[in-house]
Design a protein around this motif. Structure first.
Motif, PDB file in Angstrom:
ATOM      1  N   CYS A 103       0.825  -1.207   0.000  1.00  0.00           N
ATOM      2  CA  CYS A 103       0.000   0.000   0.000  1.00  0.00           C
ATOM      3  C   CYS A 103       0.858   1.256   0.000  1.00  0.00           C
ATOM      4  O   CYS A 103       0.586   2.214  -0.741  1.00  0.00           O
ATOM      5  N   ALA A 104       1.911   1.271   0.810  1.00  0.00           N
ATOM      6  CA  ALA A 104       2.765   2.457   0.898  1.00  0.00           C
ATOM      7  C   ALA A 104       3.456   2.732  -0.431  1.00  0.00           C
ATOM      8  O   ALA A 104       3.498   3.885  -0.897  1.00  0.00           O
ATOM      9  N   LEU A 105       4.005   1.703  -1.071  1.00  0.00           N
ATOM     10  CA  LEU A 105       4.710   1.900  -2.339  1.00  0.00           C
ATOM     11  C   LEU A 105       3.764   2.347  -3.444  1.00  0.00           C
ATOM     12  O   LEU A 105       4.097   3.256  -4.232  1.00  0.00           O
ATOM     13  N   LEU A 106       2.581   1.734  -3.519  1.00  0.00           N
ATOM     14  CA  LEU A 106       1.628   2.115  -4.561  1.00  0.00           C
ATOM     15  C   LEU A 106       1.113   3.532  -4.346  1.00  0.00           C
ATOM     16  O   LEU A 106       0.971   4.304  -5.308  1.00  0.00           O
ATOM     17  N   VAL A 107       0.830   3.886  -3.104  1.00  0.00           N
ATOM     18  CA  VAL A 107       0.355   5.248  -2.818  1.00  0.00           C
ATOM     19  C   VAL A 107       1.427   6.272  -3.154  1.00  0.00           C
ATOM     20  O   VAL A 107       1.144   7.323  -3.746  1.00  0.00           O
ATOM     21  N   MET A 108       2.672   5.997  -2.783  1.00  0.00           N
ATOM     22  CA  MET A 108       3.752   6.925  -3.095  1.00  0.00           C
ATOM     23  C   MET A 108       3.904   7.105  -4.609  1.00  0.00           C
ATOM     24  O   MET A 108       4.148   8.227  -5.082  1.00  0.00           O
ATOM     25  N   PHE A 109       3.752   6.033  -5.374  1.00  0.00           N
ATOM     26  CA  PHE A 109       3.914   6.128  -6.829  1.00  0.00           C
ATOM     27  C   PHE A 109       2.744   6.858  -7.477  1.00  0.00           C
ATOM     28  O   PHE A 109       2.930   7.873  -8.162  1.00  0.00           O
ATOM     29  N   PHE A 110       1.519   6.373  -7.269  1.00  0.00           N
ATOM     30  CA  PHE A 110       0.374   6.947  -7.958  1.00  0.00           C
ATOM     31  C   PHE A 110       0.065   8.371  -7.475  1.00  0.00           C
ATOM     32  O   PHE A 110      -0.272   9.244  -8.286  1.00  0.00           O
ATOM     33  N   ASP A 111       0.179   8.619  -6.181  1.00  0.00           N
ATOM     34  CA  ASP A 111      -0.109   9.957  -5.672  1.00  0.00           C
ATOM     35  C   ASP A 111       0.915  10.977  -6.154  1.00  0.00           C
ATOM     36  O   ASP A 111       0.570  12.113  -6.497  1.00  0.00           O
ATOM     37  N   SER A 112       2.197  10.596  -6.160  1.00  0.00           N
ATOM     38  CA  SER A 112       3.214  11.532  -6.645  1.00  0.00           C
ATOM     39  C   SER A 112       3.065  11.767  -8.146  1.00  0.00           C
ATOM     40  O   SER A 112       3.294  12.886  -8.630  1.00  0.00           O
ATOM     41  N   LEU A 113       2.661  10.748  -8.880  1.00  0.00           N
ATOM     42  CA  LEU A 113       2.447  10.899 -10.323  1.00  0.00           C
ATOM     43  C   LEU A 113       1.314  11.891 -10.589  1.00  0.00           C
ATOM     44  O   LEU A 113       1.456  12.820 -11.403  1.00  0.00           O
ATOM     45  N   ALA A 114       0.192  11.710  -9.887  1.00  0.00           N
ATOM     46  CA  ALA A 114      -0.940  12.617 -10.068  1.00  0.00           C
ATOM     47  C   ALA A 114      -0.615  14.018  -9.556  1.00  0.00           C
ATOM     48  O   ALA A 114      -0.984  15.023 -10.187  1.00  0.00           O
ATOM     49  N   ALA A 115       0.072  14.106  -8.420  1.00  0.00           N
ATOM     50  CA  ALA A 115       0.408  15.409  -7.859  1.00  0.00           C
ATOM     51  C   ALA A 115       1.340  16.186  -8.778  1.00  0.00           C
ATOM     52  O   ALA A 115       1.199  17.409  -8.951  1.00  0.00           O
ATOM     53  N   PHE A 116       2.308  15.499  -9.380  1.00  0.00           N
ATOM     54  CA  PHE A 116       3.239  16.156 -10.301  1.00  0.00           C
ATOM     55  C   PHE A 116       2.489  16.697 -11.515  1.00  0.00           C
ATOM     56  O   PHE A 116       2.768  17.807 -11.995  1.00  0.00           O
ATOM     57  N   ALA A 117       1.532  15.935 -12.019  1.00  0.00           N
ATOM     58  CA  ALA A 117       0.749  16.395 -13.163  1.00  0.00           C
ATOM     59  C   ALA A 117      -0.124  17.589 -12.787  1.00  0.00           C
ATOM     60  O   ALA A 117      -0.207  18.572 -13.537  1.00  0.00           O
ATOM     61  N   PHE A 118      -0.761  17.544 -11.621  1.00  0.00           N
ATOM     62  CA  PHE A 118      -1.603  18.660 -11.201  1.00  0.00           C
ATOM     63  C   PHE A 118      -0.785  19.928 -10.942  1.00  0.00           C
ATOM     64  O   PHE A 118      -1.259  21.032 -11.191  1.00  0.00           O
ATOM     65  N   ALA A 119       0.434  19.774 -10.446  1.00  0.00           N
ATOM     66  CA  ALA A 119       1.227  20.937 -10.055  1.00  0.00           C
ATOM     67  C   ALA A 119       1.953  21.587 -11.218  1.00  0.00           C
ATOM     68  O   ALA A 119       2.086  22.811 -11.266  1.00  0.00           O
ATOM     69  N   LYS A 120       2.448  20.801 -12.193  1.00  0.00           N
ATOM     70  CA  LYS A 120       3.366  21.332 -13.194  1.00  0.00           C
ATOM     71  C   LYS A 120       2.864  21.220 -14.634  1.00  0.00           C
ATOM     72  O   LYS A 120       3.593  21.618 -15.537  1.00  0.00           O
ATOM     73  N   TYR A 121       1.682  20.706 -14.855  1.00  0.00           N
ATOM     74  CA  TYR A 121       1.177  20.574 -16.207  1.00  0.00           C
ATOM     75  C   TYR A 121      -0.221  21.186 -16.304  1.00  0.00           C
ATOM     76  O   TYR A 121      -0.961  21.237 -15.306  1.00  0.00           O
ATOM     77  N   HIS A 122      -0.570  21.638 -17.492  1.00  0.00           N
ATOM     78  CA  HIS A 122      -1.878  22.224 -17.755  1.00  0.00           C
ATOM     79  C   HIS A 122      -2.612  21.333 -18.753  1.00  0.00           C
ATOM     80  O   HIS A 122      -2.071  20.983 -19.806  1.00  0.00           O
ATOM     81  N   PHE A 123      -3.843  20.968 -18.413  1.00  0.00           N
ATOM     82  CA  PHE A 123      -4.637  20.115 -19.287  1.00  0.00           C
ATOM     83  C   PHE A 123      -6.110  20.443 -19.061  1.00  0.00           C
ATOM     84  O   PHE A 123      -6.484  21.000 -18.002  1.00  0.00           O
ATOM     85  N   PRO A 124      -6.976  20.141 -20.014  1.00  0.00           N
ATOM     86  CA  PRO A 124      -8.394  20.476 -19.884  1.00  0.00           C
ATOM     87  C   PRO A 124      -9.036  19.802 -18.672  1.00  0.00           C
ATOM     88  O   PRO A 124      -8.813  18.614 -18.423  1.00  0.00           O
ATOM     89  N   GLY A 125      -9.817  20.570 -17.931  1.00  0.00           N
ATOM     90  CA  GLY A 125     -10.520  20.038 -16.770  1.00  0.00           C
ATOM     91  C   GLY A 125      -9.662  19.856 -15.539  1.00  0.00           C
ATOM     92  O   GLY A 125     -10.087  19.193 -14.580  1.00  0.00           O
ATOM     93  N   LYS A 126      -8.479  20.448 -15.522  1.00  0.00           N
ATOM     94  CA  LYS A 126      -7.555  20.259 -14.402  1.00  0.00           C
ATOM     95  C   LYS A 126      -8.167  20.748 -13.083  1.00  0.00           C
ATOM     96  O   LYS A 126      -8.159  20.022 -12.082  1.00  0.00           O
TER      97      LYS A 126
END
Length: 298
Positions: A103-126
């Motif tokens: 659980c810890a490894l999967l949360v660290m991977f998927f949450d950081s992936l989504a957080a990086f996209a939300f913080a540094k990328y622009h896309f429709p419906g963000k």
């Protein structure tokens, strides 16, 4: 003979000197009060763990005696032996480590992936997606027990570890936390430089985002691991195979209907707490070091 007059040294203003002395006294009193409050907080935080160790070394009669016994007893090995005799400790411990670590490894991977996209990328419906994410974060977890059980049963996961790991592979809290970290700690210039050099999203995430998010990832990993380790209700619902019980559900079998050996129960609780202390000690070093590094950069 010169007419110059010798000037006397000016005496300090008595009022100013008195104010300086009062300021020094107030500063000393404030430091004493601050340190006293810190020590009181430390004692209040440590005492439950001390009391747990004390109870695990005594018998039930000693625990409920009056006045309460605050010293260690001689029954720790006996209580530990009773725990091992009544619970498949090694199997349940291995199950808990596997589930919590996954659980810890999967949360660290998927949450950081989504957080990086939300913080540094622009896309429709963000912004809309992020608002929906925050709304799900506000929903109590107990309300999702029945829908989650229905979904897991439809997938045929009842009794399997995937019923504990997959639903907890990502969460809104971790995405929100890491997004705040990424917004403040990852310069846009680094992302643009990686993009100019031809790096795609995943390479930019791995080479730029992950190293800058180590402090947040360390905290999120510790937080998720502890939460999965201490989870009791959901494993109790979905794990029907005794060989796949986690440590918390296995230890609850020590509470019998007619009588309970509280010394044995507390010894089992002590066994479940010790690994968490080790995980915190290992992970907190990375967390604190990255906070210190960020403070020096600022």
């Amino acid at each position: 003979m010169s007419n110059a007059t010798l000037t006397r040294p000016q005496l300090a203003d008595p009022t100013q000197a008195r104010q300086d002395r009062n300021a020094v006294k107030r500063s000393m009193v404030a430091r004493v009060v601050t340190h006293l409050c810190i020590w009181v907080g430390v004692i209040m935080s440590i005492f439950p763990f001390y009391w747990l160790v004390v109870m695990s070394t005594n018998t039930t009669g000693d625990i409920f005696g009056y006045p309460p016994k605050l010293t260690f007893g001689p029954h720790l090995l006996e209580n530990l032996h009773n725990v091992i005799a009544n619970v498949d400790l090694l199997q349940s411990l291995a199950n808990t480590v596997f589930v919590s670590l996954s659980c810890a490894l999967l949360v660290m991977f998927f949450d950081s992936l989504a957080a990086f996209a939300f913080a540094k990328y622009h896309f429709p419906g963000k912004n809309v997606l992020f608002m929906i994410l925050l709304v799900t974060f506000l929903i109590p977890g107990s309300l999702s027990l029945v829908p989650s059980f229905v979904l897991v049963s439809k997938l045929g996961w009842i009794g399997g570890f995937q019923s504990l790991i997959i639903p907890g592979a990502a969460n809104a809290f971790g995405i929100f936390l890491l997004r705040q970290f990424a917004t403040s700690s990852i310069p846009d210039e680094l992302v643009e430089s990686a993009r100019i050099d031809g790096a795609g999203f995943f390479r930019t995430y791995w080479n730029v985002g992950v190293p800058m998010l180590r402090g947040g990832l360390a905290f999120l990993g510790i937080f998720t691991f502890i939460g999965a380790w201490n989870d009791y209700v959901w494993p109790l619902i979905v794990l029907v195979d005794p060989k796949r019980q986690t440590l918390q559900t296995a230890l609850q079998t020590l509470n019998t209907i007619y009588s309970t050996d509280y010394g044995m129960v507390m010894a089992g609780a002590l066994i479940s707490v010790l690994p968490l202390i080790g995980v915190f000690i290992i992970g907190s070093r990375h967390f604190i070091s990255n906070i210190a590094a960020g403070a020096l950069k600022g």
